[in-house]
Scaffold this active site. Sequence first.
Site, PDB file in Angstrom:
ATOM      1  N   ASP A  52     -13.736   4.477   6.660  1.00 14.95           N
ATOM      2  CA  ASP A  52     -15.111   3.994   6.680  1.00 14.95           C
ATOM      3  C   ASP A  52     -15.278   3.192   7.974  1.00 14.95           C
ATOM      4  OD1 ASP A  52     -13.881   1.570   6.180  1.00 14.95           O
ATOM      5  OD2 ASP A  52     -14.968   1.133   4.325  1.00 14.95           O
ATOM      6  N   CYS A  58      -9.622   1.872   5.243  1.00 15.71           N
ATOM      7  CA  CYS A  58     -10.850   1.106   5.050  1.00 15.71           C
ATOM      8  C   CYS A  58     -10.484  -0.364   5.283  1.00 15.71           C
ATOM      9  CB  CYS A  58     -11.511   1.379   3.696  1.00 15.71           C
ATOM     10  SG  CYS A  58     -10.616   0.834   2.232  1.00 15.71           S
ATOM     11  N   GLY A  59     -11.350  -1.275   4.888  1.00 19.58           N
ATOM     12  CA  GLY A  59     -11.074  -2.684   5.170  1.00 19.58           C
ATOM     13  C   GLY A  59      -9.762  -3.138   4.551  1.00 19.58           C
ATOM     14  N   THR A  60      -9.606  -2.844   3.271  1.00 20.62           N
ATOM     15  CA  THR A  60      -8.380  -3.222   2.562  1.00 20.62           C
ATOM     16  C   THR A  60      -7.453  -2.039   2.326  1.00 20.62           C
ATOM     17  OG1 THR A  60      -9.469  -2.764   0.473  1.00 20.62           O
ATOM     18  CG2 THR A  60      -9.557  -5.058   1.270  1.00 20.62           C
ATOM     19  N   HIS A 116      10.355   8.732  -2.706  1.00 24.22           N
ATOM     20  CA  HIS A 116      10.395   8.665  -4.173  1.00 24.22           C
ATOM     21  C   HIS A 116       9.165   9.280  -4.839  1.00 24.22           C
ATOM     22  CE1 HIS A 116      13.462   5.099  -4.462  1.00 24.22           C
ATOM     23  NE2 HIS A 116      13.764   5.941  -3.491  1.00 24.22           N
ATOM     24  N   ARG A 147      -8.172  -4.653   7.739  1.00 28.11           N
ATOM     25  CA  ARG A 147      -8.336  -6.109   7.688  1.00 28.11           C
ATOM     26  C   ARG A 147      -7.077  -6.807   7.176  1.00 28.11           C
ATOM     27  NH1 ARG A 147     -14.316  -5.558   4.872  1.00 28.11           N
ATOM     28  NH2 ARG A 147     -15.434  -4.947   6.763  1.00 28.11           N
ATOM     29  N   HIS A 163      13.604  11.913  -8.873  1.00 32.02           N
ATOM     30  CA  HIS A 163      12.201  11.539  -8.663  1.00 32.02           C
ATOM     31  C   HIS A 163      11.245  12.655  -9.090  1.00 32.02           C
ATOM     32  CE1 HIS A 163      13.737   8.087  -6.608  1.00 32.02           C
ATOM     33  NE2 HIS A 163      14.383   8.834  -5.742  1.00 32.02           N
ATOM     34  N   ARG A 191       9.630  12.350 -12.492  1.00 32.60           N
ATOM     35  CA  ARG A 191       8.588  11.314 -12.570  1.00 32.60           C
ATOM     36  C   ARG A 191       7.292  11.786 -11.909  1.00 32.60           C
ATOM     37  NH1 ARG A 191      13.513   7.434 -10.682  1.00 32.60           N
ATOM     38  NH2 ARG A 191      14.602   7.536 -12.674  1.00 32.60           N
TER      39      ARG A 191
HETATM   40  C1  RB5 Z   1     -16.270  -2.490   3.447  1.00 38.70           C
HETATM   41  O1  RB5 Z   1     -16.904  -3.712   3.662  1.00 38.70           O
HETATM   42  C2  RB5 Z   1     -15.087  -2.682   2.510  1.00 38.70           C
HETATM   43  O2  RB5 Z   1     -15.543  -3.021   1.245  1.00 38.70           O
HETATM   44  C3  RB5 Z   1     -14.233  -1.445   2.463  1.00 38.70           C
HETATM   45  O3  RB5 Z   1     -13.837  -1.097   3.735  1.00 38.70           O
HETATM   46  C4  RB5 Z   1     -12.950  -1.548   1.658  1.00 38.70           C
HETATM   47  O4  RB5 Z   1     -12.238  -2.692   1.980  1.00 38.70           O
HETATM   48  C5  RB5 Z   1     -13.070  -1.329   0.204  1.00 38.70           C
HETATM   49  O5  RB5 Z   1     -12.065  -1.195  -0.522  1.00 38.70           O
END
Ligand code: RB5
Length: 149
Positions: free
Chosen positions: A8, A65-67, A98, A109, A133, A136
């Site tokens: 994203d 993505c961000g996280t 695995h 981020r 593995h 599983r």
């Molecule tokens: C975007 O602001 C953020 O929410 C997205 O990149 C992500 O971190 C969501 O899981």
Amino acid sequence: MKIALGSDHAGLPLKKEIIKHLEKKGIEVRDFGTLSEDSCDYSDYGLLVAEEVVSKRFDFGILICGTGIGISIAANKVPGVRAALCGDTFSAHSCREHNDANILALGQRVVGLGLALDIVDAFLGAKYEGGRHARRVDKISQIEKKYNK
Ligand code: RB5
């Protein structure tokens, strides 16, 4: 080796760096978007890359993505996807060895550039070990079959 990438807006800068890194190594890559910094929905790009990987048109996917959380959750809804969100190199090679992970997810981020590139290298450099593995991983497929009727 062919790698499908997606992100994203929050993962776009890291994705560009990963593409440069892989191209320098002679690895074939394709960017499935997003291509702009405009706000967008990670789920759309998680789905696009997931479909490329389960269809075997690409060997592996990398999603950012961000996280890394939202985009990995979205990709993991596609049967056959085993997307692993990694923030360290041990997890990155272990998820191949695995879990036979076929998509690596990263949080722009969360991890710095140097670590992110090391994680990518650890993921792509590791091989699925099979053996104990496999049972599983097969059970994961059975769960998919149970709930995707
Ligand atoms: C975007 O602001 C953020 O929410 C997205 O990149 C992500 O971190 C969501 O899981």
